[in-house]
Design a protein around this motif. Structure first.
Motif, mmCIF file in Angstrom:
data_model
loop_
_atom_site.group_PDB
_atom_site.id
_atom_site.type_symbol
_atom_site.label_atom_id
_atom_site.label_comp_id
_atom_site.label_asym_id
_atom_site.label_seq_id
_atom_site.Cartn_x
_atom_site.Cartn_y
_atom_site.Cartn_z
ATOM 1 N N ALA A 290 0.804 -1.220 0.000
ATOM 2 C CA ALA A 290 0.000 0.000 0.000
ATOM 3 C C ALA A 290 0.836 1.269 0.000
ATOM 4 N N ASP A 291 2.058 1.197 0.549
ATOM 5 C CA ASP A 291 2.894 2.401 0.575
ATOM 6 C C ASP A 291 4.039 2.295 -0.429
ATOM 7 N N ASP A 307 -5.339 5.255 -4.498
ATOM 8 C CA ASP A 307 -5.505 5.626 -3.104
ATOM 9 C C ASP A 307 -6.919 5.230 -2.697
ATOM 10 N N ASN A 392 -2.928 -4.721 0.332
ATOM 11 C CA ASN A 392 -3.248 -3.363 0.792
ATOM 12 C C ASN A 392 -2.633 -3.105 2.165
ATOM 13 N N GLY A 400 -4.339 0.091 4.306
ATOM 14 C CA GLY A 400 -4.395 1.289 3.474
ATOM 15 C C GLY A 400 -5.348 2.325 4.067
ATOM 16 N N ASN A 401 -5.481 3.444 3.362
ATOM 17 C CA ASN A 401 -6.211 4.595 3.905
ATOM 18 C C ASN A 401 -7.711 4.388 4.081
ATOM 19 N N ASP A 409 -4.628 1.256 -1.598
ATOM 20 C CA ASP A 409 -3.670 2.343 -1.840
ATOM 21 C C ASP A 409 -2.534 1.926 -2.773
#
Lengths: 543, 1037
Positions: A290-291, A307, A392, A400-401, A409
């Motif tokens: 995710a990042d 995102d 994620n 994730g977000n 993300d």
């Protein structure tokens, strides 16, 4: 008995009526010129240079998102799953489900046709990808048309605003080239239009694969100098590195596309990329988390960004993560709320690794609990190993977000350095000039060092020059390094293994153990809908 | 039509009651109150009449006379009543009447008949003597119906109609619990198919006049209420916008079917026009109060046949034992026996009361009404409360030269929508699990979980869906107009007419789900609201001229119309249950606001020669803001001729043939209603702003997107050309009347969303004018007065429609290999119908199922499509789209309606039977649940199945198998009404009628699901139409 009074009143009513009959009508005709209260139109958008980046954003988003929250950009058919029209998802279907790397369990006929290498021109998913590609081209054409120097000056856009518009325009031309490249690779001889063609229902002309190749080559070379220098623009925007990578890919496959090999040109552009300061991400798995926009930015040359909060779609990486989760896999381990129990791999991929479950090669990310290696039933998720590559989860283990854990993300690395390493090696091995075997071996072993977690001079998994030169090593290594990244079909075709009977995988051609298929399948058919809509098109052979 | 007996002086009629109550006079009065009173053109035979007249005389005199029309011809069927008494009679075939047993003294005779202006004459009756009254002339009353037929912009005599027009008036309306006006005529009109959308209170119906003329544009007819064409877009928060009109206020429905009749409505007429006229007061009438009260009880009959808990446990365990599904699925079995359908349905009660005051104050006829409805749905929690009021004034000024009609109708409706997702949910939910989990989580309801959160891949607990969701709305709607008709003093043949109308609505709705509920778990509940405003305005004005010159009669009309439609809905954020925003960072978005305008000029000429040869020509020019200035105006001509064969010398004296008219018409109409597909500005190049959730990230910036939309600047009208040949006939003094019509409708320039060449525009599909469609059909309507005795009358009405639709063109370029545009998504983007050239719209498109020798359907070794299971039509060894078969279609081959009205004295019995024959229905309930997939999802739940699973043994769903397709023919006993007139029970002049009505009492069908009557041909767990029993009381005084 008419009283004078009533007569007078009647006259009044008559006069009123007459007035309405005549006067009323003329004053109201202009009411037919109704205009939207809030909607923007072409003129109002391009009048303000501040809007340009928003249109540019749409062209980038076009590779990932399906549309605008319930109003899809393109229609898969009335009421059909909008998520399936996502560019990336549709592209991934064609590049992966048709190969030895992936199968899907969902029992929809068009998907199962992809699973079994047995499609027709009316396959919805072949249509989705095609449609999406040309929608993207049309979007870019519109922007490129509206940002010509003439239009800019006609709208009084000058100075820094105009400079910026030109940069955006170059990026739009890159995105158009990328979409056309996919069309070239998947469909070959396709309809062709540029900014010179206004929106209509007219019939675009067909271009040959070789002519399109030449157009893309010249187009990418023309915009190269107008783009941001490699790694200098904001993350997520296409720069020179992206243009070079696309050129390298064109040249690597030039033999397939035009009949003429261009490995030397491929090496030229690989070398440009390799000199631009990109670095491998420290760990393989970071690329698919995710990042990855943070941890792997040094390796990613051009991502499709995603995102969970601001770019939501049921396509893209949201699809890649969810669809791979099923069976005994825990959704929580992937940072998502649900598994869609769709995608697994055929046995060929895990068997590329010496021991898929050993963990020596960290790229072997398979889920085997209650999953069978063999596929007896394509629609049973538990037949075929699960693939845990896309997630994620962030590198720190967070989700994730999206608090609902629906949308992910994870960015999709459309172009990344690892691929360029392997392209370099392949171009050298295939006889391209301007590179060296030693360098090629170094690049490949750099990937393997990362895969095996080597530090401090450890060389686990390193290969020799002889191993590198072995037939199919590059293809196999590309499988190990790049599986499920949307490249497999192209690679198999370049190696002559996608069609015919010299390389089989389970359910290839519809037979459980695989069977040969016609070489005409190297190109997808032009969708029947477009053949109907545009009779000037000539269908690809065999369809 | 109920005859109103008038008693102006209470004290006087009390005495009369005493005087008369013992006499047989009552029977005369009450017999009149029955259906015979309305039998214009169907007078009782003089012999029968005489028998009644000569009942044992009591003291008093008698009155007799004759009623004639403006041409001096006797009018049959006129009601003549002695004011203040129940004494009265109807005129016979020659217009003569005779009233016996009249108390001596001065009396007022009141003459009334539908379609004629009532008249009053004072006479003095002498004891024991017959009093001859002078010949009375009644003239046509064009504000009333029946003989006068409402047509577009005016009325005409029935005999002058040259198009295909059907009128249904109060007496023939469907009785019982009728919440929405269109239900009044369900099954009554040939060529009109009305399909109720479901059993929810105030649910919308699908109305189709002669099939649909469009594929993508609206197929709804234009509805004109008292001269105001109403908006046919939905109103947010109202299940059915038409249900905002109280059916009790409606006097008549007139359906204009062929182009000759509809073309005057031009661009909105392609799907027929329905003119609704509300009840009005009559000049000279005393005030009359009518109170009607109904209570009804609705129950579902039958439910979807699914396994009960024990059967389900057995099935799962057997399937595990046989290896059909993995053993792990046993984990989803509970110990409960829950009938989820019983848990969501209830017996629903409805009360429907209305009161109206009708009369005339100083020559201003008025009608004021108020109605209140409180209807529960059989699906728990659903409710509709509706208060409606209407005022109608029709003063005549300036020596009757200026006629004014004012109509104002207002409605307030409060809806509570039950979540209809519970219906399918109840059929699917696992019967071995309990309704309540025993703990407090999710308000105590059992739910399937993924970890700690509800499993969003399966149904929520159906009971929770009903109880946890409060989906309410309040809708206000008012429709009204002022119509001025001025007959010029110096040129009385010329009328100037001005009509100013409006149709406005305001709706407000909220959807609330508590944070503790499982229904909106991810957003911690839901507290959303919406609002919508609609302001539609109408201005119409026309001049009409009528002149008789010898044998020539000419009517001409020329008019202008302006109509504007405006809709506004503010943007509202999404909120959690606690009132905080779901996405606090999202910016405010623009409200929804749209407007379109229609501007028209129209004209009509009617000419007839000797009342024998009739001609009608109309032309309408419509301008719509939906289209670019280049394509904005459309012209819609129509012409028709009629030949009144009866007037010819060889039939004039025929006693067998009482009426015979041949009609031929041709005309062109349009369809501009594309708002649902393309919005109000489809020809403009538009950009839209992407929602915040579909932005693009550049580095650290998040950028909202601007997206250009595909558009066709040259969009224009759909055109429908209609050919119609009709024959109106009457036999045996019009005891048997009817009409037969044959028609052909061809729609060209069909507005269709078609695939366009890739790259040519900014999407892959475009709404454009392409394609053609045709409908051809036969309609037959028959009325037969089987018995028309003094006490015993029986009339029957039958209608039949046969319509065939066929798509003749669908793409820019013909391609025989193109299989068509898929339609009818049954979920999961699976399409089971297709629009294809050469086939009916929405033809089923499925694989042909193979069956084994044991009759069981076959399935292949894997779930993939295979030749074991399906017939390989093209023999290429694989099963794909090319092996699908164009099959049946949902449209019935024949639509039949049959009504019967029987009365004997004070009692009456009426019923309506409807039948559709030959249409097919896709049983999507079975398709989804006739297989083991629901037991073996690997998704953390297991779901119920239908008993079909025993027969099919399917491991997974086979949505494309034609095994799911069934004959949808049915016969439905729509309505049975038993009524009894108590007449003047309390005091003379009052009426009291009790009715007991049953609706939807019987459904005969071979269909294996609940109800095959689906407009789309897809049965996907729809809200069952309940069986309703209604007790009604009608009191007039």
């Amino acid at each position: 008995m008419k009283s004078p009074l009533s007569l007078r009143r009647g006259g009044l009513a008559l006069a009123l009526t007459a007035a309405l009959l005549t006067g009323g009508s003329t004053s109201c005709t202009k009411d037919l010129d109704r205009e939207p209260f809030y909607d923007l139109n072409t003129e109002s958008v391009y009048r303000d240079p501040a809007n340009y980046i928003r249109v540019l954003a749409k062209m980038y988003a076009g590779f990932n998102l399906a549309g605008n929250s319930g109003s899809p950009d393109v229609f898969a058919g009335q009421g059909k799953d909008e998520g399936e029209t996502s560019y990336l998802r549709a592209y991934w279907y064609l590049q992966e489900l048709t190969t030895d790397e992936a199968v899907v369990a969902w029992n929809s006929p068009p998907l199962q046709e992809l699973n079994t290498t047995h499609w027709t021109s009316s396959n919805d998913l072949i249509n989705n990808s095609y449609t999406r590609i040309f929608y993207e081209v049309a979007l870019c054409n519109e922007f490129i048309r509206e940002t010509s120097d003439d239009k800019l000056s006609a709208r009084n856009i000058t100075g820094a605003s105009a400079e910026q518009a030109r940069l955006y325009r170059a990026e739009a031309r890159f995105l158009r080239a990328l979409a056309y490249y996919h069309a070239l690779d998947l469909y070959g001889n396709v309809p062709f239009a540029t900014e010179a063609d206004e929106p209509s229902k007219n019939l675009p002309k067909q271009i040959t694969r070789a002519a399109l190749f030449a157009y893309l080559e010249s187009e990418l070379k023309a915009i190269e100098s107008q783009m941001n220098p490699a790694r200098q623009g904001p993350y997520g925007r296409a720069d020179q590195g992206a243009a070079w990578t696309l050129l390298a890919k064109l040249y690597l496959n030039a033999g397939v596309y035009t009949g003429t090999d261009r490995y030397t040109d491929c090496l030229t552009y690989c070398t440009k990329i390799l000199g631009a300061g990109y670095k491998l991400a420290p760990e393989y798995q970071l690329l698919f988390m995710a990042d990855n926009n943070v941890t792997s930015a040094s390796e990613i040359i051009f991502p499709i960004t995603s995102d969970g909060l601001v770019s939501q779609s049921y396509g893209g990486t949201t699809y890649l993560v969810h669809a791979a989760v099923g069976g005994r896999m825990l959704t929580s381990a992937f940072g998502v709320n649900s598994g869609w129990a769709g995608n697994r791999t055929r046995k060929n991929l895990p068997l590329l690794f010496p021991d898929p479950a050993s963990g020596f090669d960290s790229r072997a990310m398979f889920f085997t609990v209650d999953q069978n290696l063999e596929i007896n039933d394509l629609t049973a998720f538990t037949d075929g190993y699960g693939v845990t590559k896309w997630t994620n989860k962030t590198s720190t283990g967070a989700n994730g977000n999206d608090p609902q854990q629906i949308f992910v993300d994870t960015d999709f690395p459309m172009f990344r350095l690892g691929d360029v390493y392997l392209m370099y090696a392949e171009a050298v091995l295939r006889g391209g000039q301007g590179g060296s075997q030693t360098q090629a071996l170094d690049y490949v072993n750099a990937l393997r060092d990362r895969a095996f977690g080597n530090t401090g001079g450890v060389t686990d998994g390193n290969i020799t020059a002889a191993e590198l030169a072995a037939p199919d090593f590059i293809l196999d290594e590309r499988g190990r390094e790049l599986y499920w990244e949307g490249m497999r079909r192209t690679d198999l075709i370049r190696f002559g293994k996608f069609t015919g009977a010299n390389y089989l995988w389970p359910w290839k051609g519809g037979a459980k153990n695989g069977q040969g298929v016609s070489t005409n399948l190297n190109l997808f058919p032009l969708p029947s809908t477009d053949i109907v809509a545009n009779p000037s098109l000539v269908q690809n052979p065999g369809y | 039509m109920q005859v109103r007996l008038q008693f102006p002086h209470p004290t006087r009629f009390l005495t009369r009651v005493l005087l008369l109550s013992a006499t047989s006079a009552f029977s005369v009065g009450t017999a009149l109150a029955g259906p015979t009173g309305s039998g214009h053109g169907t007078p009782p035979s003089p012999a029968l009449r005489l028998a009644t007249w000569r009942v044992t005389p009591v003291a008093g005199g008698s009155v007799g006379g004759r009623v004639v029309d403006s041409k001096g011809q006797g009018i049959p069927g006129v009601t003549v009543v002695i004011e203040g008494t129940t004494l009265g009679a109807s005129t016979n075939a020659t217009g003569d009447y005779f009233i016996d047993n009249v108390t001596p003294g001065p009396h007022v005779l009141v003459y009334s008949s539908v379609g004629l202006i009532s008249s009053r004459i004072t006479v003095t009756v002498l004891d024991g003597q017959p009093t001859q009254v002078a010949v009375t002339t009644l003239s046509d009353n064009i504000t009333l119906l029946s003989e006068a037929v409402v047509v577009g912009y005016g009325t005409t005599r029935r005999q002058d109609v040259t198009g295909s027009v059907t009128t249904v008036t109060t007496k023939d309306f469907v009785k019982g619990q009728v919440t929405s006006p269109e239900q009044l005529v369900q099954g009554k009109v040939a060529g009109v198919q009305i399909t109720t959308g479901g059993g929810a209170p105030g649910e919308a119906s699908v109305i189709r006049v002669r099939g649909g003329s469009s594929l993508n544009a609206s197929n709804d007819p234009l509805i004109v209420i008292d001269g105001v064409p109403v908006d046919n877009q939905g109103i947010n928060g109202a299940g059915n916008p038409l249900s905002l009109v109280n059916p009790q206020d409606i006097e008549s429905f007139t359906v204009l079917k062929d182009a000759s009749a509809t073309a005057i409505y031009g661009s909105r007429a392609s799907n027929g026009v329905i003119l609704i006229t509300t009840k009005k007061g009559v000049d000279g009438e005393k005030m009359r109060v009518n109170f009607s009260s109904q209570v009804s009880r609705a129950t579902n009959y039958g439910k979807v046949d699914v396994l009960d808990g024990n059967a389900y446990r057995t099935l799962v365990n057997n399937a595990i034992a046989q290896g059909i599904i993995p053993g792990s699925n046993a984990a989803f079995l509970g110990s409960a026996n829950t009938d989820w359908q019983d848990a969501i349905y209830q017996t629903a009660w409805t009360t429907d009361n209305s009161i109206s005051l009708t009369g005339s104050a100083k020559h201003v006829p008025y009608r004021v009404s108020f109605g209140t409805l409180d209807q529960d749905g059989t699906l728990k929690t659903g409710n509709l409360k509706r208060n409606s009021a209407s005022i109608g004034l029709s003063p005549r000024l300036l020596d009757d030269h200026l006629r004014i009609d004012v109509n104002v109708k207002g409605t307030q409706a409060d809806y509570r929508f039950a979540d209809q997702g519970a219906i399918g949910g109840a059929a699917r939910f696992n019967p071995t699990q309990p309704i309540y989990s025993g703990n407090d989580q999710f308000n105590g309801y059992f739910e399937w979980l993924t970890g700690a959160i509800p499993n969003d891949l399966t149904d929520r607990n159906p009971v929770a869906r009903l109880n946890d969701k409060r989906d309410r709305s309040t809708v206000l709607r008012s429709i009204g107009n002022v119509q001025l008709d001025y007959k010029l003093h110096f040129l009385p043949d010329l009328h100037a007419n001005l009509n100013l109308g409006y149709d406005v609505s305001r709706s407000n709705g909220t959807v609330f789900v508590p944070g503790t509920s499982s229904l909106a778990f991810s957003t911690q509940g839901q507290n959303n609201s919406y609002r919508q405003e609609k302001n539609n305005k109408l201005l119409e004005t026309y001049l009409s001229y009528g002149k008789q010159l010898g044998d020539h009669h000419l009517d001409a009309l020329a008019g202008y119309s302006y109509q504007d439609f405006y809709t506004y809905a503010p943007f509202r954020f999404a909120y959690k249950a606690d009132g905080s925003r779901v996405a606090p960072l999202d910016p405010v978005q623009d409200p929804f606001k749209t407007q379109y305008t229609l501007l028209s000029y129209y004209g009509r000429v009617n000419y007839n020669y000797k009342d024998r040869y009739l001609f009608t020509g109309t032309l309408r020019a419509d301008g719509s803001s939906h289209f670019s200035p280049d394509n904005r105006w459309g012209y819609f001509p129509a012409a028709s001729v009629a030949w009144r064969v009866k007037q010819e010398s060889f039939l004039l004296n025929s006693t067998t043939v009482s009426d015979l008219k041949l009609r031929v018409s041709y005309g062109s109409t349009g369809q501009q209603d594309i708002t649902n597909v393309a919005g109000d500005y489809p020809y403009l190049a538009k950009y839209s702003i992407g929602s915040p959730a579909v932005s693009q990230i550049f580095g650290k910036d998040t950028i909202r997107t601007y997206k250009p939309a595909a558009y066709d600047r040259n969009l224009r009208w759909e055109q429908t050309n209609t050919y119609d040949v009709g024959l109106d006939f009457g036999f045996f003094d019009n005891r048997l009347t009817g009409a037969i019509d044959v028609y052909l409708r061809k729609t060209s320039d069909l507005l269709a969303v078609i695939p366009i060449p890739a790259l040519s525009n900014l999407s892959n599909t475009l709404l454009t004018n392409i394609g053609s469609l045709e409908n051809r059909g036969v309609e037959l309507a028959l009325n037969y007065n089987v018995l028309q005795g003094e006490k015993l009358t029986w009339s029957v009405n039958a209608n039949a429609t046969m319509n065939r639709g066929k798509i003749t063109k669908l793409s820019q370029v013909e391609d025989p290999t193109y299989q068509g545009t898929p339609t009818a998504n049954i979920g999961n983007f699976q399409f089971v119908q297709v629009n294809a050239v050469g086939h009916a719209p929405n033809t089923f498109f499925l694989y042909q199922q193979k069956y084994g020798e044991d009759g069981k359907p076959l399935q292949g070794p894997t779930a993939s499509l295979n030749t074991t299971q399906y017939v390989d039509q093209n023999g290429d060894g694989i099963i794909n789209e090319r092996d699908k078969v164009y099959g049946k279609n949902p449209a019935p081959k024949a639509i039949l309606g049959f009504s019967s009205n029987l009365s004997y004295g004070k009692a009456s019995l009426a019923f309506t039977v409807r039948s559709n024959i030959g249409g097919y229905v896709y049983n999507n309930v079975a398709a989804g649940q006739n297989n083991y997939y629901g037991l073996n999802t690997t998704l953390g739940y297991s779901a119920n199945v239908v008993p079909d699973i025993y027969a099919t043994g399917f491991k997974t769903g086979q949505p494309y198998s034609d095994i799911n397709l069934e004959d949808g023919s049915f016969v439905r006993l729509q309505n049975v009404t038993v009524g009894y007139d108590f007449g003047s029970l309390l005091k003379a002049g009052t009426t009291l009628r009790l009715t007991l009505a049953g609706q939807n009492l019987l459904l005969l069908s071979g269909y294996s699901g609940l109800d095959p009557e689906r407009a789309t041909g897809i049965d996907s767990n729809f809200y069952p139409l309940p069986r309703t029993v209604t007790l009604g009381l009608n009191l007039g005084f």
